[in-house]
Write a protein that holds these residues in place. Structure first.
Motif, PDB file in Angstrom:
ATOM      1  N   UNK A   1      -2.038  -0.052   9.407  1.00  0.00           N
ATOM      2  CA  UNK A   1      -2.769   1.030   9.239  1.00  0.00           C
ATOM      3  C   UNK A   1      -1.986   2.347   8.755  1.00  0.00           C
ATOM      4  N   UNK A   2      -2.779   3.373   8.417  1.00  0.00           N
ATOM      5  CA  UNK A   2      -1.932   4.513   7.927  1.00  0.00           C
ATOM      6  C   UNK A   2      -1.780   5.394   8.986  1.00  0.00           C
ATOM      7  N   UNK A   3      -0.621   5.798   9.094  1.00  0.00           N
ATOM      8  CA  UNK A   3      -0.077   7.046  10.230  1.00  0.00           C
ATOM      9  C   UNK A   3       1.044   7.774   9.626  1.00  0.00           C
ATOM     10  N   UNK A   4       1.555   8.663  10.579  1.00  0.00           N
ATOM     11  CA  UNK A   4       2.367   9.562   9.965  1.00  0.00           C
ATOM     12  C   UNK A   4       3.720   8.927   9.109  1.00  0.00           C
ATOM     13  N   UNK A   5       4.201   7.833   9.463  1.00  0.00           N
ATOM     14  CA  UNK A   5       5.104   7.228   8.777  1.00  0.00           C
ATOM     15  C   UNK A   5       4.798   6.680   7.399  1.00  0.00           C
ATOM     16  N   UNK A   6       3.751   6.312   6.806  1.00  0.00           N
ATOM     17  CA  UNK A   6       3.294   5.772   5.846  1.00  0.00           C
ATOM     18  C   UNK A   6       1.991   5.188   5.887  1.00  0.00           C
ATOM     19  N   UNK A   7       1.229   5.069   4.561  1.00  0.00           N
ATOM     20  CA  UNK A   7      -0.212   4.617   4.368  1.00  0.00           C
ATOM     21  C   UNK A   7      -0.147   3.192   4.274  1.00  0.00           C
ATOM     22  N   UNK A   8      -1.365   2.706   4.801  1.00  0.00           N
ATOM     23  CA  UNK A   8      -1.596   1.255   4.812  1.00  0.00           C
ATOM     24  C   UNK A   8      -1.347   0.580   3.353  1.00  0.00           C
ATOM     25  N   UNK A   9      -1.688   1.185   2.486  1.00  0.00           N
ATOM     26  CA  UNK A   9      -1.052   0.625   1.135  1.00  0.00           C
ATOM     27  C   UNK A   9       0.250   0.466   0.969  1.00  0.00           C
ATOM     28  N   UNK A  10       1.057   1.486   1.375  1.00  0.00           N
ATOM     29  CA  UNK A  10       2.324   1.532   1.230  1.00  0.00           C
ATOM     30  C   UNK A  10       2.992   0.293   1.973  1.00  0.00           C
ATOM     31  N   UNK A  11       2.698   0.253   3.202  1.00  0.00           N
ATOM     32  CA  UNK A  11       3.067  -0.734   4.038  1.00  0.00           C
ATOM     33  C   UNK A  11       3.003  -2.131   3.449  1.00  0.00           C
ATOM     34  N   UNK A  12       1.607  -2.342   2.915  1.00  0.00           N
ATOM     35  CA  UNK A  12       1.229  -3.549   2.472  1.00  0.00           C
ATOM     36  C   UNK A  12       2.181  -4.027   1.270  1.00  0.00           C
ATOM     37  N   UNK A  13       2.549  -2.815   0.464  1.00  0.00           N
ATOM     38  CA  UNK A  13       3.278  -3.153  -0.792  1.00  0.00           C
ATOM     39  C   UNK A  13       4.956  -3.328  -0.080  1.00  0.00           C
ATOM     40  N   UNK A  14       5.321  -2.635   0.958  1.00  0.00           N
ATOM     41  CA  UNK A  14       6.534  -2.897   1.559  1.00  0.00           C
ATOM     42  C   UNK A  14       6.682  -4.624   1.802  1.00  0.00           C
ATOM     43  N   UNK A  15       5.583  -4.860   2.513  1.00  0.00           N
ATOM     44  CA  UNK A  15       5.909  -6.193   3.132  1.00  0.00           C
ATOM     45  C   UNK A  15       5.753  -7.230   2.152  1.00  0.00           C
ATOM     46  N   UNK A  16       5.138  -6.888   0.809  1.00  0.00           N
ATOM     47  CA  UNK A  16       5.423  -7.839  -0.141  1.00  0.00           C
ATOM     48  C   UNK A  16       6.987  -7.879  -0.799  1.00  0.00           C
ATOM     49  N   UNK A  17       7.494  -6.565  -0.837  1.00  0.00           N
ATOM     50  CA  UNK A  17       8.869  -6.528  -1.497  1.00  0.00           C
ATOM     51  C   UNK A  17       9.778  -7.046  -0.054  1.00  0.00           C
ATOM     52  N   UNK A  18       9.657  -6.982   1.214  1.00  0.00           N
ATOM     53  CA  UNK A  18      10.646  -7.100   2.037  1.00  0.00           C
ATOM     54  C   UNK A  18      10.683  -8.505   2.467  1.00  0.00           C
ATOM     55  N   UNK A  19       9.314  -9.020   2.116  1.00  0.00           N
ATOM     56  CA  UNK A  19       9.344 -10.437   2.519  1.00  0.00           C
ATOM     57  C   UNK A  19      10.088 -11.405   1.653  1.00  0.00           C
ATOM     58  N   UNK A  20       9.795 -10.995   0.257  1.00  0.00           N
ATOM     59  CA  UNK A  20      10.625 -11.753  -0.809  1.00  0.00           C
ATOM     60  C   UNK A  20      11.954 -11.552  -0.666  1.00  0.00           C
ATOM     61  N   UNK A  21      12.454 -10.225  -0.344  1.00  0.00           N
ATOM     62  CA  UNK A  21      13.956  -9.889  -0.184  1.00  0.00           C
ATOM     63  C   UNK A  21      14.483 -10.662   1.032  1.00  0.00           C
ATOM     64  N   UNK A  22      13.677 -10.830   2.155  1.00  0.00           N
ATOM     65  CA  UNK A  22      14.297 -11.326   3.259  1.00  0.00           C
ATOM     66  C   UNK A  22      14.202 -13.051   3.113  1.00  0.00           C
ATOM     67  N   UNK A  23      13.321 -13.666   2.709  1.00  0.00           N
ATOM     68  CA  UNK A  23      13.436 -15.171   2.216  1.00  0.00           C
ATOM     69  C   UNK A  23      14.348 -15.283   1.330  1.00  0.00           C
ATOM     70  N   UNK A  24      14.734 -14.638   0.322  1.00  0.00           N
ATOM     71  CA  UNK A  24      15.872 -14.762  -0.598  1.00  0.00           C
ATOM     72  C   UNK A  24      17.232 -14.691   0.119  1.00  0.00           C
ATOM     73  N   UNK A  25      17.238 -13.843   0.889  1.00  0.00           N
ATOM     74  CA  UNK A  25      18.399 -13.412   1.786  1.00  0.00           C
ATOM     75  C   UNK A  25      18.715 -14.562   2.756  1.00  0.00           C
ATOM     76  N   UNK A  26      17.730 -14.749   3.582  1.00  0.00           N
ATOM     77  CA  UNK A  26      18.352 -16.249   4.338  1.00  0.00           C
ATOM     78  C   UNK A  26      18.376 -17.439   3.829  1.00  0.00           C
TER      79      UNK A  26
END
Lengths: 182, 289
Positions: free
Chosen positions: B258-283
């Protein structure tokens, strides 16, 4: 241990608790909902502990509970019954300022001063467990203490200097380039 | 700041606490460290007649390994306690690292693991990683006790399966073949920041094949959310960069931000994409970090 409670005519209970503040056992009568920061300030007159956000964000009410920094606005006084508490009033020993306090004065690390008691206590806890911290370790240790004057550079300098036993800045210390930290 | 009146209890034993809660029921709340409870009392979200403190239950401040059960974390262990735990540093370093990203030093000295779970904030830092590590919680009451998978236990924003007469006493991380795990939090500052998004993963790698994987996303759904499509895409596959990209895309498609004061829904979705890839690679590359 809570050994005595008093119930008033409205049925509100008060509890007799003992806070070991700065080495003294202080017995106070508190309601269950009394906040530690308020009891220190209003009952024990230890007003060096400041209140800012009262929600555990700003750190101005920091005290050491059993040696660890906590926000005293987020602790019920009754939860601290029987525990050791250090407030800013307990940092100087026999009227002699602690090295951190001395360095903070000499390094101009105090601007409005509101965050200073909490800063000193967070720094004190750090230097007690890690006498020679790195700059990132100092910044991490005071990350729960907000300085609205944004005077962090001098605060970090003062804590690092105190850890080296250097309580005053050298002659040319403030001629550094803008924005370059030590 | 205003605090409602209540009667305070500090029972000496868990058994005493259970008897008390059985008697008081809906009129009481359980107090651990207070970082969340005091917020809720101050802002009027909670108005209990009784507060039952767990402060005398020092056995709930321990972390130990039990044969056949796994690692047992007492509900009253603080984030600082998780950070400094030798046993967790050796087995799942990801947990100490994640706990060190919570709040600020003062909060980490006072908050508790049990409270972080029971508060059931969608953006809490520990639940995603604990769910990725397949953790369960033990809740006890006067009539007995039960063990619930953490994934089922948290059932809505601020909602868990705990009843008012129950106490969460332990978090149990079962012994498992996972070879790596990590939690990557994205906050707006380095300290004192809530997660805009957090991604936890646990992977089991054998001969460059992902034998098993669990991906849990924080702050993009009412509860910490498994990225099940992404997991299915990865399970049993040979690890390649392209595969991890595909899984990251899938996780981003599955999440419900959802969109709230910390970030928009679109931004969060993009973060999920980037962080999921990074987290998988790291682990995959670095193990439990």
């Amino acid at each position: 241990m809570i050994n005595q409670t008093i119930t008033d005519k409205d049925g509100v209970k008060r509890y007799l608790i003992t806070l070991n503040v700065n080495g003294d056992a202080r017995t106070v009568l508190v309601k269950g909902n009394a906040i530690l920061a308020n009891v220190l300030r209003d009952e024990l007159n230890l007003t060096g502990t400041k209140k800012g956000c009262e929600l555990g964000d700003c750190g101005s009410c920091t005290v050491l509970l059993e040696g660890k920094p906590v926000d005293s606005c987020m602790v019920l006084a009754i939860e601290a019954d029987g525990l050791e508490i250090t407030t800013i009033e307990g940092v100087a020993v026999n009227s002699k300022l602690d090295a951190i306090q001395e360095a903070m004065i000499n390094f101009a690390a105090v601007q409005c001063g509101y965050c200073t008691p909490g800063m000193v206590l967070s720094a004190k806890a750090l230097l007690t467990r890690n006498p020679h911290p790195t700059e990132p370790e100092v910044r991490e240790a005071i990350s729960g203490n907000l300085c609205r004057c944004t005077g962090y550079v001098h605060i970090v300098e003062a804590v690092l200097a105190a850890s080296e036993g250097r309580l005053s800045p050298g002659e040319h210390e403030y001629l550094r380039e803008e924005g370059v930290s030590i | 700041m205003y605090m409602p009146d209540f009667e305070y209890h500090a029972p000496k034993t868990l058994a005493d606490a259970c008897v008390l809660l059985d008697e008081l029921g809906e009129r009481a709340i359980v107090l651990g460290g207070g970082s969340d409870i005091l917020h809720k009392l101050k802002n009027g979200h909670l108005t209990p007649e009784h507060v039952v403190s767990l402060k005398h239950m020092t056995h709930l401040t321990e972390i130990r390994h039990e044969e056949g059960r796994g690692i047992v974390i007492g509900a009253l262990v603080t984030p600082h306690g998780v950070y400094t735990s030798k046993i967790l540093q050796e087995r799942y370093l990801s947990l100490p690292m994640a706990s060190h990203e919570m709040g600020n030093p003062q909060v980490r000295n006072r908050g508790t693991v049990g409270g972080n779970i029971c508060n059931a904030s969608p953006l809490a830092d520990l639940p995603p990683l604990l769910i990725a590590l397949n953790a369960s919680v033990k809740v006890v009451q006067y009539a007995g006790e039960r063990i619930v998978p953490l994934e089922d236990f948290i059932c809505g924003p601020g909602k868990t399966l705990i009843k008012r007469d129950e106490i969460l006493t332990e978090v149990i991380i079962p012994d498992q073949p996972a070879t790596g795990s990590t939690y990557i939090k994205f906050g707006l500052r380095k300290a004192g920041a809530l997660a805009v998004v957090g991604v936890a993963v646990a992977v089991t790698v054998k001969d460059n094949v992902l034998a098993d994987v669990r991906i849990v996303m924080g702050a993009v759904a009412p509860v910490p959310m498994r990225a099940k499509d992404a997991e299915a895409l990865l399970r049993g596959q040979t690890i390649t960069d392209v595969l991890l990209e595909q899984a990251a895309d899938s996780a981003a498609a599955e999440c419900k931000p959802i969109t709230d004061l910390r970030g928009s829904a679109e931004y969060r979705r993009e973060l999920i994409r980037v962080l999921t890839r990074r987290a998988l690679r790291k682990a995959i590359d670095e193990g439990h970090v």
